[in-house]
Design a protein around this motif. Structure first.
Motif, PDB file in Angstrom:
ATOM      1  N   GLN A 146      26.318 -45.091   9.227  1.00  0.00           N
ATOM      2  CA  GLN A 146      25.377 -45.878  10.009  1.00  0.00           C
ATOM      3  C   GLN A 146      24.851 -45.135  11.238  1.00  0.00           C
ATOM      4  OE1 GLN A 146      26.977 -49.774  10.612  1.00  0.00           O
ATOM      5  NE2 GLN A 146      25.014 -50.609  11.185  1.00  0.00           N
ATOM      6  N   THR A 147      25.741 -44.526  12.014  1.00  0.00           N
ATOM      7  CA  THR A 147      25.298 -43.904  13.266  1.00  0.00           C
ATOM      8  C   THR A 147      25.805 -42.489  13.437  1.00  0.00           C
ATOM      9  OG1 THR A 147      27.253 -44.632  14.450  1.00  0.00           O
ATOM     10  CG2 THR A 147      25.386 -46.135  14.422  1.00  0.00           C
ATOM     11  N   ASN A 148      26.785 -42.099  12.648  1.00  0.00           N
ATOM     12  CA  ASN A 148      27.464 -40.822  12.819  1.00  0.00           C
ATOM     13  C   ASN A 148      27.972 -40.653  14.248  1.00  0.00           C
ATOM     14  OD1 ASN A 148      28.596 -38.512  11.911  1.00  0.00           O
ATOM     15  ND2 ASN A 148      26.716 -37.305  11.977  1.00  0.00           N
ATOM     16  N   GLY A 149      28.435 -41.737  14.835  1.00  0.00           N
ATOM     17  CA  GLY A 149      29.039 -41.646  16.166  1.00  0.00           C
ATOM     18  C   GLY A 149      28.047 -41.800  17.301  1.00  0.00           C
ATOM     19  N   GLY A 150      26.742 -41.798  16.994  1.00  0.00           N
ATOM     20  CA  GLY A 150      25.740 -41.817  18.043  1.00  0.00           C
ATOM     21  C   GLY A 150      25.368 -43.209  18.494  1.00  0.00           C
ATOM     22  N   PRO A 151      24.448 -43.393  19.424  1.00  0.00           N
ATOM     23  CA  PRO A 151      23.830 -42.331  20.219  1.00  0.00           C
ATOM     24  C   PRO A 151      24.857 -41.632  21.114  1.00  0.00           C
ATOM     25  CG  PRO A 151      22.783 -44.477  20.598  1.00  0.00           C
ATOM     26  CD  PRO A 151      23.980 -44.722  19.779  1.00  0.00           C
ATOM     27  N   GLY A 152      24.749 -40.335  21.202  1.00  0.00           N
ATOM     28  CA  GLY A 152      25.748 -39.581  21.948  1.00  0.00           C
ATOM     29  C   GLY A 152      27.087 -39.723  21.263  1.00  0.00           C
ATOM     30  N   ILE A 153      28.100 -40.209  22.013  1.00  0.00           N
ATOM     31  CA  ILE A 153      29.402 -40.424  21.397  1.00  0.00           C
ATOM     32  C   ILE A 153      29.758 -41.898  21.448  1.00  0.00           C
ATOM     33  CG2 ILE A 153      30.291 -38.133  21.891  1.00  0.00           C
ATOM     34  CD1 ILE A 153      31.787 -39.455  24.252  1.00  0.00           C
ATOM     35  N   SER A 154      28.734 -42.767  21.598  1.00  0.00           N
ATOM     36  CA  SER A 154      29.032 -44.154  21.945  1.00  0.00           C
ATOM     37  C   SER A 154      29.546 -44.991  20.785  1.00  0.00           C
ATOM     38  CB  SER A 154      27.809 -44.815  22.559  1.00  0.00           C
ATOM     39  OG  SER A 154      26.714 -44.596  21.728  1.00  0.00           O
TER      40      SER A 154
ATOM     41  N   ALA B 179      15.148 -31.793  31.000  1.00  0.00           N
ATOM     42  CA  ALA B 179      14.810 -31.774  29.576  1.00  0.00           C
ATOM     43  C   ALA B 179      15.151 -33.111  28.939  1.00  0.00           C
ATOM     44  CB  ALA B 179      15.557 -30.646  28.875  1.00  0.00           C
ATOM     45  N   ARG B 180      16.241 -33.706  29.398  1.00  0.00           N
ATOM     46  CA  ARG B 180      16.665 -35.000  28.865  1.00  0.00           C
ATOM     47  C   ARG B 180      15.584 -36.053  29.092  1.00  0.00           C
ATOM     48  NH1 ARG B 180      22.278 -36.970  31.219  1.00  0.00           N
ATOM     49  NH2 ARG B 180      21.075 -37.676  33.006  1.00  0.00           N
ATOM     50  N   LYS B 181      14.962 -35.979  30.292  1.00  0.00           N
ATOM     51  CA  LYS B 181      13.880 -36.933  30.583  1.00  0.00           C
ATOM     52  C   LYS B 181      12.702 -36.700  29.645  1.00  0.00           C
ATOM     53  CE  LYS B 181      14.918 -37.507  35.431  1.00  0.00           C
ATOM     54  NZ  LYS B 181      14.800 -36.465  36.462  1.00  0.00           N
ATOM     55  N   LEU B 182      12.421 -35.421  29.363  1.00  0.00           N
ATOM     56  CA  LEU B 182      11.282 -35.106  28.498  1.00  0.00           C
ATOM     57  C   LEU B 182      11.537 -35.576  27.068  1.00  0.00           C
ATOM     58  CD1 LEU B 182      10.387 -31.492  29.648  1.00  0.00           C
ATOM     59  CD2 LEU B 182       9.575 -33.663  30.543  1.00  0.00           C
ATOM     60  N   ALA B 183      12.808 -35.644  26.686  1.00  0.00           N
ATOM     61  CA  ALA B 183      13.143 -35.992  25.299  1.00  0.00           C
ATOM     62  C   ALA B 183      13.495 -37.462  25.142  1.00  0.00           C
ATOM     63  CB  ALA B 183      14.299 -35.128  24.818  1.00  0.00           C
TER      64      ALA B 183
ATOM     65  N   MET C 117      27.880 -32.342  25.062  1.00  0.00           N
ATOM     66  CA  MET C 117      26.413 -32.343  25.075  1.00  0.00           C
ATOM     67  C   MET C 117      25.863 -33.633  24.449  1.00  0.00           C
ATOM     68  SD  MET C 117      25.229 -29.996  26.706  1.00  0.00           S
ATOM     69  CE  MET C 117      26.286 -28.965  27.687  1.00  0.00           C
ATOM     70  N   ALA C 118      26.501 -34.087  23.366  1.00  0.00           N
ATOM     71  CA  ALA C 118      26.047 -35.330  22.727  1.00  0.00           C
ATOM     72  C   ALA C 118      26.095 -36.470  23.733  1.00  0.00           C
ATOM     73  CB  ALA C 118      26.923 -35.655  21.516  1.00  0.00           C
ATOM     74  N   GLU C 119      27.168 -36.489  24.528  1.00  0.00           N
ATOM     75  CA  GLU C 119      27.315 -37.565  25.500  1.00  0.00           C
ATOM     76  C   GLU C 119      26.327 -37.386  26.653  1.00  0.00           C
ATOM     77  OE1 GLU C 119      31.296 -37.879  26.936  1.00  0.00           O
ATOM     78  OE2 GLU C 119      30.874 -39.702  28.071  1.00  0.00           O
ATOM     79  N   PHE C 120      26.221 -36.151  27.124  1.00  0.00           N
ATOM     80  CA  PHE C 120      25.369 -35.843  28.271  1.00  0.00           C
ATOM     81  C   PHE C 120      23.903 -36.174  27.978  1.00  0.00           C
ATOM     82  CE2 PHE C 120      23.670 -32.145  31.034  1.00  0.00           C
ATOM     83  CZ  PHE C 120      23.495 -32.989  32.109  1.00  0.00           C
ATOM     84  N   TRP C 121      23.428 -35.805  26.801  1.00  0.00           N
ATOM     85  CA  TRP C 121      22.008 -36.014  26.489  1.00  0.00           C
ATOM     86  C   TRP C 121      21.694 -37.477  26.211  1.00  0.00           C
ATOM     87  CZ3 TRP C 121      17.780 -32.559  26.036  1.00  0.00           C
ATOM     88  CH2 TRP C 121      18.085 -31.213  26.288  1.00  0.00           C
ATOM     89  N   ALA C 122      22.685 -38.221  25.733  1.00  0.00           N
ATOM     90  CA  ALA C 122      22.380 -39.594  25.321  1.00  0.00           C
ATOM     91  C   ALA C 122      22.666 -40.606  26.423  1.00  0.00           C
ATOM     92  CB  ALA C 122      23.180 -39.960  24.082  1.00  0.00           C
ATOM     93  N   SER C 123      23.334 -40.185  27.502  1.00  0.00           N
ATOM     94  CA  SER C 123      23.678 -41.154  28.542  1.00  0.00           C
ATOM     95  C   SER C 123      22.976 -40.759  29.837  1.00  0.00           C
ATOM     96  CB  SER C 123      25.184 -41.181  28.752  1.00  0.00           C
ATOM     97  OG  SER C 123      25.610 -39.926  29.226  1.00  0.00           O
TER      98      SER C 123
END
Lengths: 409, 306
Positions: B248-256, A233-237, A384-390
């Motif tokens: 600016q980012t609210n901590g994003g992308p992800g938690i970076s 799903a991450r790839k799709l998004a 999840m925020a970390e997982f989806w963005a990295s």
């Protein structure tokens, strides 16, 4: 004698007038178009049904912004007459500290237990056998929203479940359409994760992890499949750069994205864009694989106040909020499902009907708020925020998820 | 080391009288002393004590030892936050000082329209971090901002989207922070430069020392108190970095682009886990103390010698 009589009359009149018109400050975070309309429906019901005034205390921003304000006001000794919270474990400690009004007698007198459906809603308002809140609606998060435009322009049929959706994704990408719209915020990614979990491993395994907090299952081979699905799903998004959920929904509405995993509140956005369920968009509860929905939602709590007039008014208000008329007016405006099984919602649209049917068939799950404490929820959302963005691997994410589950309380 | 000894004996003989000297002033400062003790020292102690408990929504004295700290330091988000703050802190300190001083020195060369430039440079400081963060969020947005403009000029391959790249997002925040804070430091530096006696410059000119060399060798050492003031202001701004990131980012992308202050707020209020939030804020306090104590010792301990 005459004087005493006069005094008594005056005092009585004063007491009576006060009892008749208490100002009830109500805090909530319903501020978007549809939500504000729904809140107004409640305000109208309270103002017309009683002699009290609904003083609207809407707090802009989502629950994440509003909850700390509400809680610190209650803790700080400046309680409002009533407040929205998500029923579940958010208010647990406030109840234990004796800061919330006990509604048990009213609930028993009106027989809430007989008509609240599903009963889990009332259970999550109950602590040690006492009722402390009025559930007002049901929101579920396991929905896949699909854009007919996007699939038509790629020359495909609209998928009927998640697997077909994944299979159709490459064709969408060729047309320059983002297959999956995803707002880059932890709670949204967590919703997608939870929905995928139920779709991939089914309800029983999900229950072992989320309700019984079995870390071994969370680390096991079945859950590994979930994390693989999230990687897909991450790839799709990948090309979805929006932040807010409604902007992601807008991508689906305008056909820039094929679909979005989001709760049933997304419906409001489709309604405002004047799209018709089944013609312009399709909704698939439980991702089309496991037709179940959770029973999260909103509830009203009544903080303990000193003012006796307000105290009496709080009970009157509680009774109004759960009444048939208010339930119909409120939920039609909000696009959520009513908490009563005994009312007629035939005017509801296609997606709401699907939800009602699942509710009637008993395909319900307790929601995240009902199972997990805010602390655990936040940890999972961070993950999840970390997982989806990295480019974190599925194994890594699963290991960390399992350790959060192991520590959950 | 010989000097302090006599001064101490000197104090000893005077002490009884000193206690009652300026009684009015001492009486008047009692409220402030009480505030400092109760609010700052008392509040800090309370927080540190509760960081060893498992308080959730409400503070409870239910001690769990170092559990909260163990969880804190094993949390990825906290580690990312600390790393970000270090990068932001070092860069912000060095760059704000350098740019601030350079601008001040340039303005001090008696240029025309000094007032106009001063206003322009100081203006961003009048904006809150929230406004700054939002403005720079738009400027750095690849679809509307700098990247789009440069691409519009013909360089279609140009890429500049720090806020969408987890590896460099903290530098996107740094740019906004510098833009907002440098002007203020410049004004402090300028005030310091104006405090330098004209005769110093004349003497330097007579001796034939170049302008840059005069600044580096003579003026900057003389401006030490001004630098310390600027340092304290910048450093406190760094530690409490929060609103800029949220806007600016609210901590994003992800938690970076998470920062420690945001971790504290989120765990105290959103996660309803006071113990964890307190542990994180105690670590923030500790880091300040670790930096502050040796510095204060050097700064104020040295005074006695001089």
């Amino acid at each position: 004698m005459n004087f005493t009589k006069k005094m008594m009359t005056a005092a009585l009149a004063l007491a009576a007038s006060a009892a008749h018109s208490a100002d009830l400050e109500v805090t909530h975070w319903w501020t978007s178009g549809g939500e504000a309309k729904a809140a107004a429906a409640f305000a109208k019901a309270v103002t017309e049904g009683t002699d009290h005034t609904w003083v609207d205390g809407a707090i802009a921003g989502s629950g994440g912004t509003a909850r700390p304000i509400i809680i610190s006001r209650i803790l700080g000794g400046d309680p409002m007459a009533a407040t929205q919270l998500n029923h579940g474990r958010q208010a647990e400690e406030l109840i234990e500290a004796g800061l919330m009004t006990d509604l048990t007698e009213l609930a028993e007198a009106e027989g809430w237990a007989d008509f609240v459906n599903p009963t889990a809603l009332l259970d999550s308002c109950t602590l040690d056998g006492r009722v402390y809140c009025v559930p007002v609606n049901i929101h579920s998060a396991q929905w896949l929203w699909l854009s007919h435009d996007a699939f038509e322009s790629a020359g495909l049929d609209v998928p009927s479940n998640w697997n077909e959706f994944v299979a159709a994704a490459p064709a969408l990408q060729e047309k320059g359409i983002v297959p999956l719209a995803m707002g880059q915020q932890g709670w949204q990614q967590n919703i997608a994760f939870a929905a995928l979990t139920i779709a991939v491993v089914g309800v029983d395994t999900w229950r072992q992890v989320t309700v019984e907090k079995n870390a071994d299952v969370a680390a096991g081979p079945e859950y590994a499949k979930v994390f693989e699905a999230v990687v897909d799903a991450r790839k799709l998004a990948e090309d979805s750069n929006v932040q807010d959920w409604n902007l992601a929904t807008n991508m689906v509405i305008t056909g820039k994205a094929g679909g979005q995993i989001m709760g049933d509140w997304a419906q409001g956005e489709f309604a405002i864009a004047e799209q018709v369920a089944g013609e312009d968009y399709t909704c698939l509860p439980g991702m089309g694989l496991n037709e179940v929905i959770d029973t999260g939602g909103d509830a009203f709590y009544f903080p303990v106040v000193d003012d006796l007039e307000v105290k009496a008014a709080q009970l009157e208000m509680a009774s109004i909020l759960i009444s048939k008329e208010a339930q119909v007016a409120f939920n039609l405006a909000k696009g959520s499902l009513p908490v009563r099984g005994d009312i007629d919602l035939s005017t509801a649209n296609d997606c709401m009907q699907k939800g009602l049917k699942i509710l009637a068939d008993g395909g319900v799950l307790p929601s995240g708020d009902q199972n997990l404490s805010a602390d655990t929820q936040t940890q999972i959302e961070d993950l999840m925020a970390e997982f989806w963005a990295s480019d974190m691997t599925a194994e890594d994410a699963q290991g960390r998820y399992a350790s959060i589950v192991a520590d959950a309380d | 080391m010989t000097l302090p000894a006599p001064s101490r004996t000197h104090q000893k003989t005077k002490r009884p009288a000193q206690l009652f000297r300026n009684l009015n002033a001492k009486f008047a400062s009692i409220p402030m002393i009480l505030t400092a003790l109760v609010v700052f020292v008392g509040g800090t102690t309370w927080t540190v004590v509760h960081s060893f408990t498992k308080s959730r929504l409400l503070p409870k004295l239910d001690f769990v030892g170092f559990d909260q700290y163990e969880r804190l330091w094993s949390s990825n988000r906290w580690m990312t936050s600390v790393e970000n703050l270090l990068i932001y802190g070092v860069c912000s300190l060095v760059l704000t000082m350098t740019i601030g001083f350079t601008l001040a020195a340039l303005l001090d060369r008696k240029i025309r329209f000094e007032g106009v430039f001063r206003t322009i440079f100081l203006y961003p400081f009048a904006l809150s971090f929230v406004v700054t963060g939002l403005a720079w969020q738009w400027i750095l947005n690849p679809d509307f901002g700098v990247q789009n403009v440069v691409r519009g000029w013909g360089w279609t391959g140009f890429a500049f989207d720090p806020l969408n790249n987890p590896d460099i997002v903290i530098f996107g925040i740094l740019i906004a922070g510098l833009w907002q804070g440098t002007g203020f430091v410049m004004v402090i530096m300028l005030a310091g430069l104006r405090g330098i006696d004209e005769d110093i410059w004349k003497a330097a000119r007579v001796d034939g020392i170049g302008v840059v060399k005069t600044y580096v060798k003579v003026i900057i050492p003389m401006m030490r108190p001004v630098f310390v003031t600027a340092l304290v202001i910048i450093a406190s701004g760094i530690i409490k970095l929060y609103d800029l990131v949220v806007a600016q980012t609210n901590g994003g992308p992800g938690i970076s682009s998470e920062v420690p202050a945001k971790y504290v707020i989120n765990y105290m209020f959103r996660a309803q886990n006071l113990g964890q939030g307190f542990a994180a804020s105690t670590m923030m306090l500790l880091s300040v103390i670790i930096i502050l104590v040796p510095w204060a010792y050097l700064e104020f301990g040295g005074k006695k010698r001089g």
